[in-house]
Motif scaffolding. Structure first.
Motif, PDB file in Angstrom:
ATOM      1  N   ARG A 188     -13.697  19.054  -5.299  1.00 21.98           N
ATOM      2  CA  ARG A 188     -13.940  18.215  -4.142  1.00 21.98           C
ATOM      3  C   ARG A 188     -15.300  17.540  -4.290  1.00 21.98           C
ATOM      4  NH1 ARG A 188      -9.783  17.039  -1.016  1.00 21.98           N
ATOM      5  NH2 ARG A 188     -10.881  17.325   0.977  1.00 21.98           N
ATOM      6  N   VAL A 189     -15.323  16.208  -4.223  1.00 24.17           N
ATOM      7  CA  VAL A 189     -16.560  15.446  -4.397  1.00 24.17           C
ATOM      8  C   VAL A 189     -16.649  14.387  -3.310  1.00 24.17           C
ATOM      9  CG1 VAL A 189     -16.675  15.820  -6.890  1.00 24.17           C
ATOM     10  CG2 VAL A 189     -15.417  13.854  -5.996  1.00 24.17           C
TER      11      VAL A 189
ATOM     12  N   SER B  71     -20.241  11.874 -25.633  1.00 29.69           N
ATOM     13  CA  SER B  71     -19.499  12.660 -26.639  1.00 29.69           C
ATOM     14  C   SER B  71     -20.193  14.007 -26.814  1.00 29.69           C
ATOM     15  CB  SER B  71     -19.443  11.909 -27.972  1.00 29.69           C
ATOM     16  OG  SER B  71     -18.806  10.668 -27.842  1.00 29.69           O
ATOM     17  N   PHE B  72     -20.434  14.707 -25.695  1.00 32.21           N
ATOM     18  CA  PHE B  72     -21.146  15.976 -25.721  1.00 32.21           C
ATOM     19  C   PHE B  72     -20.223  17.122 -25.319  1.00 32.21           C
ATOM     20  CE2 PHE B  72     -24.574  12.943 -24.118  1.00 32.21           C
ATOM     21  CZ  PHE B  72     -25.042  12.678 -25.395  1.00 32.21           C
ATOM     22  N   GLU B  73     -20.819  18.309 -25.229  1.00 30.81           N
ATOM     23  CA  GLU B  73     -20.084  19.470 -24.739  1.00 30.81           C
ATOM     24  C   GLU B  73     -19.929  19.417 -23.224  1.00 30.81           C
ATOM     25  OE1 GLU B  73     -22.490  22.630 -26.170  1.00 30.81           O
ATOM     26  OE2 GLU B  73     -21.692  22.575 -28.209  1.00 30.81           O
ATOM     27  N   LEU B  74     -20.855  18.729 -22.558  1.00 29.58           N
ATOM     28  CA  LEU B  74     -20.821  18.580 -21.108  1.00 29.58           C
ATOM     29  C   LEU B  74     -20.580  17.120 -20.737  1.00 29.58           C
ATOM     30  CD1 LEU B  74     -23.925  20.789 -20.136  1.00 29.58           C
ATOM     31  CD2 LEU B  74     -21.562  21.509 -20.517  1.00 29.58           C
TER      32      LEU B  74
ATOM     33  N   GLY C  55     -22.183   8.322  -5.204  1.00 28.89           N
ATOM     34  CA  GLY C  55     -22.992   7.425  -4.406  1.00 28.89           C
ATOM     35  C   GLY C  55     -24.359   8.003  -4.106  1.00 28.89           C
ATOM     36  N   TYR C  56     -24.407   9.319  -3.844  1.00 29.03           N
ATOM     37  CA  TYR C  56     -25.664   9.978  -3.517  1.00 29.03           C
ATOM     38  C   TYR C  56     -25.922  11.208  -4.383  1.00 29.03           C
ATOM     39  CZ  TYR C  56     -25.153   7.103   0.657  1.00 29.03           C
ATOM     40  OH  TYR C  56     -24.982   6.050   1.500  1.00 29.03           O
ATOM     41  N   SER C  57     -24.911  11.699  -5.082  1.00 31.44           N
ATOM     42  CA  SER C  57     -25.042  12.944  -5.845  1.00 31.44           C
ATOM     43  C   SER C  57     -24.720  12.723  -7.308  1.00 31.44           C
ATOM     44  CB  SER C  57     -24.104  14.020  -5.274  1.00 31.44           C
ATOM     45  OG  SER C  57     -24.395  14.268  -3.919  1.00 31.44           O
ATOM     46  N   ILE C  58     -25.215  13.653  -8.129  1.00 34.66           N
ATOM     47  CA  ILE C  58     -24.917  13.661  -9.564  1.00 34.66           C
ATOM     48  C   ILE C  58     -24.322  15.026  -9.904  1.00 34.66           C
ATOM     49  CG2 ILE C  58     -25.902  13.538 -11.886  1.00 34.66           C
ATOM     50  CD1 ILE C  58     -28.036  11.669 -10.768  1.00 34.66           C
ATOM     51  N   TYR C  59     -23.243  15.017 -10.686  1.00 39.04           N
ATOM     52  CA  TYR C  59     -22.536  16.247 -11.025  1.00 39.04           C
ATOM     53  C   TYR C  59     -22.516  16.406 -12.549  1.00 39.04           C
ATOM     54  CZ  TYR C  59     -20.666  15.064  -6.384  1.00 39.04           C
ATOM     55  OH  TYR C  59     -20.529  14.695  -5.076  1.00 39.04           O
ATOM     56  N   VAL C  60     -22.454  17.666 -13.013  1.00 37.03           N
ATOM     57  CA  VAL C  60     -22.290  17.975 -14.435  1.00 37.03           C
ATOM     58  C   VAL C  60     -21.145  18.973 -14.568  1.00 37.03           C
ATOM     59  CG1 VAL C  60     -23.327  19.001 -16.495  1.00 37.03           C
ATOM     60  CG2 VAL C  60     -24.696  17.524 -15.017  1.00 37.03           C
ATOM     61  N   CYS C  61     -20.305  18.732 -15.543  1.00 37.62           N
ATOM     62  CA  CYS C  61     -19.105  19.553 -15.721  1.00 37.62           C
ATOM     63  C   CYS C  61     -18.962  19.984 -17.177  1.00 37.62           C
ATOM     64  CB  CYS C  61     -17.877  18.744 -15.284  1.00 37.62           C
ATOM     65  SG  CYS C  61     -16.294  19.541 -15.629  1.00 37.62           S
TER      66      CYS C  61
ATOM     67  N   LYS D  18     -16.258  24.589 -15.361  1.00 35.82           N
ATOM     68  CA  LYS D  18     -17.342  24.786 -14.407  1.00 35.82           C
ATOM     69  C   LYS D  18     -17.889  23.425 -13.974  1.00 35.82           C
ATOM     70  CE  LYS D  18     -18.845  29.414 -15.781  1.00 35.82           C
ATOM     71  NZ  LYS D  18     -19.981  30.253 -16.238  1.00 35.82           N
ATOM     72  N   PHE D  19     -18.239  23.321 -12.706  1.00 28.95           N
ATOM     73  CA  PHE D  19     -18.627  22.050 -12.109  1.00 28.95           C
ATOM     74  C   PHE D  19     -19.801  22.315 -11.170  1.00 28.95           C
ATOM     75  CE2 PHE D  19     -18.206  18.098  -9.807  1.00 28.95           C
ATOM     76  CZ  PHE D  19     -17.505  17.245 -10.654  1.00 28.95           C
ATOM     77  N   ILE D  20     -20.947  21.632 -11.404  1.00 34.09           N
ATOM     78  CA  ILE D  20     -22.115  21.864 -10.558  1.00 34.09           C
ATOM     79  C   ILE D  20     -22.631  20.546  -9.995  1.00 34.09           C
ATOM     80  CG2 ILE D  20     -22.833  23.938 -11.814  1.00 34.09           C
ATOM     81  CD1 ILE D  20     -25.045  22.221 -13.120  1.00 34.09           C
ATOM     82  N   THR D  21     -23.324  20.641  -8.864  1.00 37.20           N
ATOM     83  CA  THR D  21     -23.977  19.487  -8.250  1.00 37.20           C
ATOM     84  C   THR D  21     -25.473  19.614  -8.475  1.00 37.20           C
ATOM     85  OG1 THR D  21     -22.273  19.421  -6.536  1.00 37.20           O
ATOM     86  CG2 THR D  21     -24.298  18.174  -6.132  1.00 37.20           C
TER      87      THR D  21
END
Length: 650
Positions: free
Chosen positions: A455-456, A466-469, A475-481, A487-490
Motif C-alpha cells: 500500500r503506497v 540494475s541493482f539488487e534493490l 509525490g511526498y515519499s521515497i520507497y526502497v524495495c 521487503k519494502f520500506i519507506t
C-alpha cells in the motif's frame, strides 16, 4: 572457574568498555590498521576475533590497500661455501615513503626474476623452470610444482594474474619446445596440484626481458608472426588469446609493455628520451602518446642508456621510474625534474613489485585441495535466493555454506550477468490518497517468479536501475524495495521544503563501501525527471534556456560535474538519458524513428550515434503518444524498448 567462563567474563568486560562504539564503527577503525596489527588483535578476545573475521572488514581493508599499494623488494646474494649453489634471497617490504615494514630471507637456487604486478600476492620465476609465490604481508613463501615438459634453454615468457570472479590466482607460462617459434602455453591455478595445457599462442612471443603486463583482466606480451608485430593478450578468466594492435604508424618494435594507472602502456627508448604511449580506450584501441621524458638529467653522460629505465607507476601526478637493479626515481612532468626514492643501503641490485596487504593464506607450502564444500558452494551459487533461504534451515553445515562470503560473491556475479525484471502497476482506490501497488518479478522468458502487493500513496514512479534493490519516488515519499525478499520500506521524509521547483530522485550504489544512496535534486533547469546511473554517477539533463548539458553527481565523492552533449546535437528534440550496456546513452524520439547516442569514452567525451530505429513497424498507426518510447537494455545484440507503461519490445 572454567576456561570458558573466564573467556566469557573477559568478553563481557570488553563489550562494556566498548559499548559506546557500534560494530560498524569498530570495523571502520580496524580496516585502517595494517594486517600485522590485526593478526595480533585477533588474539585479544572472541569479540575482536569476530570483528576482524567480518567479510565487510576484509572488503574495506582490501579497497584501502588498493589505493595505497606497498613495495616489495628482492635482492640476491651468494651464500656461504657450505651452501652449495644456493643463494640467499633478501626480501623487504616498504611503504612509498621508504619506511621498511619488515624483512625476511629465503634460500633459492639459480637466478630469480620477480614478475611485476599490483596484487595481494607476488610471483617469482627462477632458473630450471622453478616458480615461487609469496604473500609479502604474511611472509608465506611456497614453491610451485615443476612444469613438464621443460622449456628449451629456459626460454619462458611468464605472467601472473588474478581472476576476481573466481578469486583465483593464475601463473601463465609460454615456453619453447625445440625452436623459439615452436611455443606452447600452460596455466597453473594457485591451489591446484599441476599445470594445465591450454591453446597454443597464435603469435610468437619475443623479448624474454620484457615481463607480461596485467591489464583489464589479461596478460600482455609483445609478439610477432613473420613480419606482423602485435601485442598478444591472454584473458585470465576465459584462458583464451586475443590480439591488441599497436598504435597507427608505429614502427619502433624495440619497446616494453607496462601497466600504468590501470592502462596498458608502451615505453619506447629513443636516443636520450623515453616515450610513453597509453591505451586510453582498450575496446576501441585508442592509443595516446601521453609522455616524453628527457633522460639527460638523470643520465647526462648516457652511461646507462634510456633502455635500462622503466616507468613503473604514476602517483600524485609523478612517474616512478626504475633504473634496472640500481635505483628508483620520481619524475615530475611539470618541472621536468627527478627526485631519488631513497632505499636503504642493505638492498642492492634489486627487483621490485607493488603489492596490497592481504590476509590470504598460501597453505604454508601444501597444495590446497578442492574440498566437497567448495563444490557445494559452486552448485549452491547457481540457485535462486528463495531456494537458498529454505536450504539455510536444513542444518548448521548448510547454514555455514550458504553464509560463506565466497558463495555470496559468486551468486552476486551470476545475478549481474542475468538480471531479472521487476514490474510495478498501480490500482487506484476510490477517492482516496492510497493505492495498491502490484509488484511482479519475472525472468527474461516472461516466467513469473513471485508476486506481492504493497500500500503506497496515490502517485508512485519506479526509478530505472540494475541493482539488487529498487527505488520508488512518490509525490511526498521515497520507497526502497528488495524484489528478491519482497521487503519494502519507506525512507524518512526529506527536510528540504517543497520550493516549487522540479524535483528528481536518483538511486546509486558504491561497490567500495557497499552503500546505496538516494539523491534528491531540485532545480528549475531540469529538463527531464529520470536519471541514469553510469560510471559511479547519476546523470540528469539540464537547460537554462541558453546552455544545454548533462549534470553528473558522483555517488562516492558526492560532487557535481558537467558532461557535454555530442557536438552539433539538436536539443529541441525529445531526449531521455539511459544506461545501456554500462554506457551512458541518449535516446532521441523523432516520432517515426528513435536515435541512440552512446558515450563510448567517458573520460574523453567521445559520443557515437550507435543506432537509428524505425518505429513504424512497432507503432504503424501512431497510436502511442510521442515521447514515451525509450531503450532500456541491450542483450544478445537486441535492444529492449519500453513504451512507457504499455509494453516491452525487443
Amino acid at each position: 572457574m572454567s576456561y570458558m567462563e573466564i573467556e566469557n567474563e573477559r568478553d563481557s568486560k570488553v563489550k562494556q568498555k566498548m559499548g559506546l562504539l557500534p560494530d560498524d564503527i569498530m570495523i571502520q577503525i580496524l580496516s585502517r590498521l595494517p594486517v600485522k596489527t590485526l593478526v595480533k588483535f585477533r588474539c585479544v578476545c572472541k569479540l575482536w576475533l569476530q570483528l576482524i573475521s567480518d567479510p565487510h572488514l576484509f572488503h574495506l581493508h582490501s579497497h584501502r590497500s588498493k589505493l595505497n599499494p606497498l613495495l616489495f623488494f628482492a635482492s640476491l646474494r651468494y651464500g656461504d661455501p657450505n651452501s652449495g649453489s644456493s643463494r640467499t634471497l633478501h626480501l623487504s617490504c616498504m611503504d612509498i615513503e621508504g619506511k621498511v615494514i619488515h624483512r625476511s630471507e629465503k634460500r633459492v637456487k639459480g637466478d630469480i626474476h620477480m614478475l611485476p604486478s599490483r596484487l595481494e600476492l607476488v610471483c617469482l620465476h627462477g632458473s630450471y623452470d622453478k616458480f615461487y609465490v609469496c604473500n609479502p604481508t604474511t611472509l608465506e613463501f611456497i614453491t610451485l610444482p615443476l612444469p613438464t615438459p621443460a622449456s628449451f634453454f629456459n626460454l619462458n615468457h611468464v605472467g601472473f594474474g588474478y581472476c576476481p570472479s573466481t578469486k583465483e590466482y593464475k601463473v601463465v607460462r609460454i615456453f619453447c619446445l625445440q625452436l623459439p617459434s615452436d611455443q606452447r602455453c600452460q596455466v597453473f591455478t594457485l591451489g591446484s596440484s599441476s599445470w594445465r595445457a591450454v591453446k597454443d599462442p597464435p603469435f610468437y612471443t619475443y623479448n624474454t626481458f620484457c615481463a607480461a603486463a596485467f591489464v583489464d583482466g589479461a596478460l600482455h606480451w609483445m609478439a610477432k608472426r613473420e613480419s606482423v608485430y602485435v601485442i598478444l593478450a591472454f584473458d585470465i578468466e576465459t584462458e583464451e588469446f586475443s590480439v591488441v594492435p599497436y598504435p597507427e604508424n608505429f614502427n619502433d618494435k624495440d619497446n616494453n609493455l607496462v601497466e600504468l594507472g590501470g592502462f596498458l602502456c608502451l615505453t619506447v627508448a629513443v636516443a636520450k628520451k623515453i616515450d610513453i604511449w597509453m591505451l586510453k580506450d582498450y575496446k576501441n584501441n585508442i592509443w595516446v602518446k601521453e609522455y616524453s621524458i628527457d633522460m639527460n638529467t638523470i643520465d647526462p653522460c648516457n652511461m646507462l642508456g634510456p633502455s635500462v629505465f622503466m616507468p613503473r607507476d604514476i602517483r600524485d601526478g609523478k612517474i616512478l621510474i626504475e633504473s634496472f637493479e640500481i635505483g628508483l626515481d620520481f619524475y615530475n612532468p611539470q618541472s621536468k625534474g627527478f627526485k631519488r626514492f631513497e632505499i636503504e643501503k642493505k638492498i642492492s641490485r634489486f627487483q621490485f613489485s607493488f603489492y596490497m596487504e592481504s590476509f590470504r593464506s598460501l597453505g604454508s607450502g601444501s597444495n590446497t585441495k578442492v574440498y566437497k564444500g567448495d563444490i557445494l558452494i559452486l552448485i549452491l551459487s547457481r540457485l535462486p535466493v528463495k531456494t537458498l533461504s529454505r536450504f539455510r534451515c536444513v542444518c548448521k553445515l548448510w547454514l555455514q555454506l550458504i553464509s560463506d562470503p565466497h558463495l555470496l560473491h559468486l551468486h552476486s556475479l551470476r545475478s549481474k550477468s542475468n538480471p531479472l525484471l521487476f514490474f510495478a502497476s498501480s490500482q487506484y482506490s476510490n477517492g482516496g490518497s492510497i493505492n495498491t501497488l502490484h509488484l511482479s518479478c519475472m525472468d527474461m522468458e516472461g516466467k513469473v517468479i513471485h508476486r506481492f502487493e504493497n500500500r503506497v500513496e496515490l502517485y508512485i514512479e519506479m526509478l530505472p536501475s540494475s541493482f539488487e534493490l529498487v527505488c520508488f519516488k512518490g509525490g511526498y515519499s521515497i520507497y526502497v524495495c528488495n524484489p528478491t525478499t519482497m521487503k519494502f520500506i519507506t525512507l524518512p521524509e526529506s527536510p528540504h521544503p517543497n520550493s516549487g521547483f522540479q524535483k528528481s530522485v536518483g538511486f546509486g550504489y558504491i561497490p567500495t563501501t557497499k552503500e546505496y544512496k538516494v539523491v534528491q535534486i531540485s532545480s528549475r533547469n531540469l529538463k527531464f525527471l529520470w536519471s541514469a546511473f553510469v560510471d559511479g554517477a547519476l546523470h540528469w539533463t539540464i537547460a537554462d534556456g541558453i546552455a544545454y548539458a548533462i549534470l553528473a553527481f558522483d555517488i562516492e565523492t558526492e560532487e557535481f560535474r558537467v558532461v557535454p552533449y555530442p557536438e552539433n546535437f539538436d536539443h529541441n528534440e525529445d531526449i531521455t538519458l539511459v544506461e545501456l550496456g554500462g554506457l551512458l546513452g541518449l535516446t532521441v524520439d523523432l516520432t517515426e524513428t528513435m536515435d541512440i547516442w552512446m558515450l563510448k569514452d567517458y573520460k574523453n567525451q567521445v559520443w557515437v550515434k550507435e543506432y537509428s530505429i524505425n518505429l513504424n513497424s512497432m507503432d504503424p498507426y501512431d497510436m502511442l503518444p510521442w515521447g514515451i518510447i525509450t531503450a532500456r537494455d541491450i542483450r544478445d545484440g537486441k535492444i529492449l524498448i519500453e513504451s512507457y507503461g504499455v509494453r516491452l519490445d525487443f
